[in-house]
Design an enzyme around this catalytic site. Structure first.
Site, PDB file in Angstrom:
ATOM      1  N   GLU A 287     110.173 122.055  70.537  1.00  0.00           N
ATOM      2  CA  GLU A 287     109.948 122.625  69.251  1.00  0.00           C
ATOM      3  C   GLU A 287     109.704 120.862  68.635  1.00  0.00           C
ATOM      4  OE1 GLU A 287     109.852 126.481  67.108  1.00  0.00           O
ATOM      5  OE2 GLU A 287     109.749 127.845  68.612  1.00  0.00           O
TER       6      GLU A 287
ATOM      7  N   LYS B 243     103.023 137.098  65.701  1.00  0.00           N
ATOM      8  CA  LYS B 243     102.877 136.003  66.450  1.00  0.00           C
ATOM      9  C   LYS B 243     101.977 137.188  67.700  1.00  0.00           C
ATOM     10  CE  LYS B 243     107.339 134.082  67.747  1.00  0.00           C
ATOM     11  NZ  LYS B 243     108.481 134.251  68.768  1.00  0.00           N
TER      12      LYS B 243
END
Ligand code: PGA
Ligand code: ZN
Length: 428
Positions: A206, A338
């Site tokens: 990430e 999410k």
């Protein structure tokens, strides 16, 4: 002809930030407006997430998504043709019913979510509104507090350290843009500290610095040093948020800290985290215990929930019923949202609505496998969660989100507000 009825739905295979295949959908309305969206993919997934349909077989490591693409271009396209795209709840319900399984195991949550998001984008395009305004109306003015990863670990860094995300938040910042600027300084200073330790200075999945540490706590020490080196007061100006992602190294009440060759039970891990909370300016901890240990999660929340935000990701998987179950035993006080954990926008929103009504905070979140798609930034603002987690301050798929937030803050002008320090007060 109703201008907001669906004329066509089309999907294609595109590629994510790990070079893996994923699903992009395009929805065209009768008036010619087009909306497009790409689905992300997790690596440290909760076991109760909706299914990301992968093709298996020898090609592309078994990760191809041609079945999911085929479901959009076949069954889903046929079922949705002529339906009202501006009824998001109705459209998402149609997707849920068409799939007909509790976890989207037939069509795949990657197929359903791509269409769910693309339909919202199409209506926004038709109305010539930014997505956050179409979904959130005139009240959608709250820019989220960013949670930004400085060191990446766990499943995103070959398990080099056990803790997955060492992040910062900027409670002292007055605006979203300022929080990003402060983060840029801390990220840069952390990079200098890492470089000083040795030549190896890459980044994890990430975008956080590669975690070259001897212990998990060393990452916390280095993070505080980076905050100070950047000229900020740890705690009041720039504070720490962790994603322990404990489901990745703990099962059945046993937790193995591989980096330190230590095995702990739930109480041992909780005590370690409580010591860190005493010693470091930590304002948020995600998944402190594993998804199979709701009771331990509740004990930890009783011990620390009055002091900081305790976020359920793998524990809650953006599912309203699991949020209610957790609340009934007092586990967590915030929910990570999410959309691909559930497979439609409406079901994800329902998890947030359930959480909010139970006094939980909410954080819209990206996945470790991302793309240039910026839908989640708009969701955080439309749903007024006040918090957004996207990964680090590097790599195009992460920066696409932060930069979209900047555009929205500028567009909102004097109407824009920023979550600020108060966002963490909610859980105290
Ligand atoms: P994932 O990780 O996208 O790999 O699941 C993100 C998180 O755990 O928050
Ligand atoms: Zn997580």
């Amino acid at each position: 002809m109703n201008p907001h009825h669906i004329r066509s739905v089309h999907a294609r295979r595109v590629w994510d930030s790990r070079g893996r295949p994923t699903v992009e959908a395009e929805v065209m309305l009768e008036d010619g407006a087009i909306g497009r969206a790409i689905v992300p993919a997790g690596a440290s997934k909760g076991t109760r997430e909706a299914l990301e349909l992968r093709d298996a077989g020898p090609r592309l490591g078994g990760l191809d998504v041609m079945q999911a693409v085929g479901h959009v271009n076949g069954e889903i396209a046929r079922a949705l043709a002529g339906r009202a795209a501006d009824d998001q709840a109705g459209l998402d319900q149609a997707l849920v019913e068409l799939d007909g399984t509790p976890a989207k195991t037939r069509l795949g949550a990657n197929a359903t979510l791509a269409v769910s998001m693309a339909a919202a984008h199409a209506v926004a395009a038709s109305l010539r509104l930014p997505l956050y305004q179409y979904l959130g109306g005139a009240d959608a003015c709250l820019l989220p507090m960013p949670q930004i990863q400085i060191f990446g670990g766990g499943a995103h860094a070959g398990r080099r350290v056990d803790i997955q995300d060492f992040m910062i938040v900027c409670p002292g910042a007055q605006r979203f843009a300022q929080a990003l600027e402060w983060t840029a300084e801390v990220y840069r200073c952390a990079g200098e500290l890492m470089q000083a330790r040795g030549p190896r200075c890459g980044v994890a999945d990430e975008g956080g610095w590669w975690p070259d540490f001897k212990t998990n706590e060393q990452a916390l020490e280095t993070l505080v040093a980076a905050i100070e080196r950047a000229g900020f007061v740890p705690g009041s100006e720039v504070a720490i948020a962790l994603d322990v992602a404990a489901s990745e190294f703990g099962h059945g009440g046993r937790y193995t800290l591989g980096l330190e060759s230590r095995e702990l039970d739930a109480d041992g891990l909780s005590e370690l985290l409580l010591r860190w909370i005493d010693k470091y300016p930590i304002v948020s901890i995600e998944d402190p215990l594993a998804e199979d240990d709701a009771a331990g999660f509740a004990r930890f929340t009783r011990a620390a929930g009055h002091r900081l935000q305790i976020v359920g990701d793998d524990l809650l998987v953006s599912q309203a019923s699991l949020v209610r179950e957790a609340a009934a035993i007092g586990a967590a006080n915030a929910v990570l949202l999410k959309p691909n954990q559930r497979g439609t926008l409406t079901e994800t929103l329902q998890a947030w609505q359930a959480a909010k009504s139970l006094g939980y905070a909410g954080i819209v979140s990206a996945r470790s496998g991302e793309t240039e798609d910026t839908t989640i930034v708009h969701l955080a603002i439309a749903w007024q969660t006040g918090q957004l987690k996207v990964g680090s301050f590097a790599r195009g798929e992460r920066m696409a989100k932060w930069n979209e937030g900047l555009r929205i803050e500028e567009r909102l002008g004097s109407h824009a507000s920023f979550a600020g320090a108060g966002i963490f007060g909610r859980s105290r």
